[in-house]
Design a protein around this motif. Structure first.
Motif, mmCIF file in Angstrom:
data_model
loop_
_atom_site.group_PDB
_atom_site.id
_atom_site.type_symbol
_atom_site.label_atom_id
_atom_site.label_comp_id
_atom_site.label_asym_id
_atom_site.label_seq_id
_atom_site.Cartn_x
_atom_site.Cartn_y
_atom_site.Cartn_z
ATOM 1 N N ILE A 117 14.598 -12.419 7.916
ATOM 2 C CA ILE A 117 15.189 -13.457 8.759
ATOM 3 C C ILE A 117 16.182 -12.835 9.738
ATOM 4 C CG2 ILE A 117 16.730 -15.449 8.708
ATOM 5 C CD1 ILE A 117 15.286 -16.225 6.045
ATOM 6 N N ALA A 118 16.956 -11.860 9.262
ATOM 7 C CA ALA A 118 17.876 -11.161 10.152
ATOM 8 C C ALA A 118 17.109 -10.411 11.237
ATOM 9 C CB ALA A 118 18.751 -10.200 9.353
ATOM 10 N N ALA A 119 15.987 -9.792 10.862
ATOM 11 C CA ALA A 119 15.180 -9.071 11.848
ATOM 12 C C ALA A 119 14.722 -10.008 12.955
ATOM 13 C CB ALA A 119 13.974 -8.425 11.167
ATOM 14 N N ARG A 120 14.347 -11.235 12.574
ATOM 15 C CA ARG A 120 13.939 -12.220 13.577
ATOM 16 C C ARG A 120 15.080 -12.519 14.536
ATOM 17 N NH1 ARG A 120 11.464 -18.033 11.815
ATOM 18 N NH2 ARG A 120 9.910 -16.601 10.938
ATOM 19 N N GLU A 121 16.281 -12.646 14.003
ATOM 20 C CA GLU A 121 17.432 -13.005 14.842
ATOM 21 C C GLU A 121 17.803 -11.876 15.810
ATOM 22 O OE1 GLU A 121 18.903 -15.997 15.022
ATOM 23 O OE2 GLU A 121 17.399 -16.699 13.574
ATOM 24 N N VAL A 122 17.651 -10.630 15.405
ATOM 25 C CA VAL A 122 18.052 -9.504 16.262
ATOM 26 C C VAL A 122 16.849 -8.904 17.011
ATOM 27 C CG1 VAL A 122 19.991 -8.982 14.737
ATOM 28 C CG2 VAL A 122 17.839 -7.730 14.450
ATOM 29 N N ARG A 123 15.687 -9.523 16.858
ATOM 30 C CA ARG A 123 14.458 -9.113 17.557
ATOM 31 C C ARG A 123 14.027 -7.687 17.198
ATOM 32 N NH1 ARG A 123 13.302 -13.032 21.223
ATOM 33 N NH2 ARG A 123 15.015 -14.403 21.871
ATOM 34 N N ALA A 124 14.093 -7.405 15.902
ATOM 35 C CA ALA A 124 13.643 -6.104 15.384
ATOM 36 C C ALA A 124 12.317 -6.289 14.646
ATOM 37 C CB ALA A 124 14.690 -5.515 14.444
ATOM 38 N N ARG A 125 11.583 -5.205 14.471
ATOM 39 C CA ARG A 125 10.323 -5.253 13.724
ATOM 40 C C ARG A 125 10.646 -5.271 12.228
ATOM 41 N NH1 ARG A 125 4.823 -3.523 14.211
ATOM 42 N NH2 ARG A 125 3.838 -4.161 12.246
ATOM 43 N N PRO A 126 10.222 -6.312 11.500
ATOM 44 C CA PRO A 126 10.476 -6.348 10.061
ATOM 45 C C PRO A 126 9.402 -5.574 9.299
ATOM 46 C CG PRO A 126 9.446 -8.397 10.740
ATOM 47 C CD PRO A 126 9.594 -7.557 11.989
ATOM 48 N N VAL A 127 9.829 -4.830 8.297
ATOM 49 C CA VAL A 127 8.918 -4.058 7.449
ATOM 50 C C VAL A 127 9.335 -4.275 6.005
ATOM 51 C CG1 VAL A 127 8.093 -1.752 6.831
ATOM 52 C CG2 VAL A 127 8.480 -2.328 9.230
ATOM 53 N N LEU A 128 8.347 -4.513 5.151
ATOM 54 C CA LEU A 128 8.618 -4.677 3.730
ATOM 55 C C LEU A 128 8.511 -3.326 3.039
ATOM 56 C CD1 LEU A 128 9.170 -6.854 1.556
ATOM 57 C CD2 LEU A 128 6.689 -7.064 1.275
#
Length: 403
Positions: A117-128
């Motif tokens: 969710i934080a990645a979405r807010e800062v426009r970063a690529r999320p990786v699990l």
């Protein structure tokens, strides 16, 4: 590239995260680590920027805590889910603040929803980033379910159900925290179909055929080698005084209510062997048993042992396999039965012991088995395979390709 790494849990969960942070830093990237406070001292030792999440695993492991309930039950229960306080608002706020300017945010389980969710807010690529297989597959049941022998036809549907249940349990509190932060609610699981770095060795568990390479990468374990560590004089003297001992430890499972009965059976079944006991007990110990205190790196200690009795967390299982020393598994909860089963199937461990039904004679039989030449030879061969894993360096290469 700027990478923000987010994790939560015991040292077994945090050491791989810090190993990835060190590998990224050494490759010339900017790294921010956000994790359980238990990782702060190690992160500081490696010169990493570290921010502690609100709350801690130590709190939830106290008697009556949400994870203590799951440990005693051997699985997550409705009560353990209901009583879990994820400190959602504080965690979301912290991660979003320190992740500003990130190109990629890596989230580990128990902190992955907050990270994504934080990645979405800062426009970063999320990786699990995962230490055990959690995504649905025909090849195995979800590791955290504690049922490694689930019939093949049930594995994918059960995997999908577990995946959905995780988000359903977290969605309400997380969305309330987002509303408190003046942010909109999220309906769909933010981690669904995410690119996933699998931080385990393919020698222990190959990548399932139904996991596409476009979404999954098994990199090998993310190992953080011990550097400049020396044992205390009493431990060194005990190791030098006789034959290699049997290590007995339960990692973060110290709150297990059946621990003392299990310990009685283990010490009785291992007699007269020398024992290194990494369990916080106030009992008087016989001369052939030495109490291990403080942090002792497994990659230093395990190769000096004759056998390793452990709870089979993902990190400890990999360290045991990498040491070339056979295991006696005593899996207590969550993903531990899965890794215990894997080590046994690979022929480097005894059949897992039931910690809730301790039996001195079964311990004796397990000890004799792991002393056999066949088990020891297989353990040595497996360790050589793990030594060849690229590990965190492979994960760095994937992250560079995604950013």
């Amino acid at each position: 590239m700027k990478a923000t790494l987010v994790g939560y849990g015991s040292l077994g969960d945090l050491l791989p995260l810090i190993a990835l942070a060190v590998a990224l830093r050494d490759a010339g990237h900017e790294v921010v680590t956000v994790a359980d406070e238990a990782g702060s001292a190690i992160a500081e030792r490696y010169g990493l920027e570290f921010h502690a999440l609100a709350g801690s695993l130590h709190e939830t492991l106290q008697p009556g805590g949400s994870l203590a309930l799951a440990i005693d039950a051997g699985r997550f229960t409705l009560k353990s889910f209901r009583d879990h306080d994820a400190h959602d608002e504080a965690r979301l706020s912290l991660i979003q603040r320190v992740a500003q300017g990130s190109d990629v945010v890596v989230g580990m389980p128990m902190a992955h929803y907050h990270a994504f969710i934080a990645a979405r807010e800062v426009r970063a690529r999320p990786v699990l980033g995962v230490l055990q297989p959690l995504a649905p597959t025909r090849d195995m049941a979800p590791a955290g379910l504690g049922m490694p022998r689930l019939p093949r036809w049930l594995r994918r549907p059960v995997g999908r159900a577990v995946q959905s249940a995780g988000w359903l349990s977290a969605r309400g509190p997380i969305n309330q925290a987002r509303r408190d932060l003046k942010q909109s609610s999220i309906t769909a699981d933010p981690t669904r179909d995410a690119f996933t770095l699998c931080a385990w060795s393919p020698a222990l568990l190959p990548q399932p055929d139904d996991w596409p390479a476009s979404r999954f990468a098994v990199t090998g374990r993310w190992h953080l080698p011990s550097v400049g560590w020396t044992p205390d004089p009493e431990l060194a003297a005990f190791l030098d005084a006789g034959e290699p001992p049997v290590y007995v430890g339960f990692g973060s499972m110290q709150s297990f209510s059946g621990r003392d009965a299990l310990l009685d059976a283990l010490l009785g079944g291992l007699t007269p062997r020398r024992v290194l006991l990494a369990v916080d007990t106030g009992r008087a110990l016989p001369g052939h048993v030495h109490r291990v205190t403080g942090f002792v790196p497994h990659d230093w200690l395990f190769p000096r042992c004759a056998a390793i009795v452990h709870h089979c967390g993902a990190g400890t299982s990999h360290e045991a396999a990498a040491s070339g020393v056979p295991s006696i598994p005593v899996p207590i909860t969550m993903d531990q039965p899965f890794w215990a089963d894997r080590l046994h199937r690979l022929g480097v461990a005894a059949k897992p012991l039931n910690p809730r039904r301790p039996d001195v004679e079964l311990v004796r039989q397990a000890a004799v088995l792991v002393e056999s030449d066949g088990v020891r030879h297989r353990a040595t061969r497996l360790a050589a395979l793990l030594a060849a894993d690229p590990g965190p360096q492979a994960a760095v290469a994937y992250l560079e390709g995604l950013s």
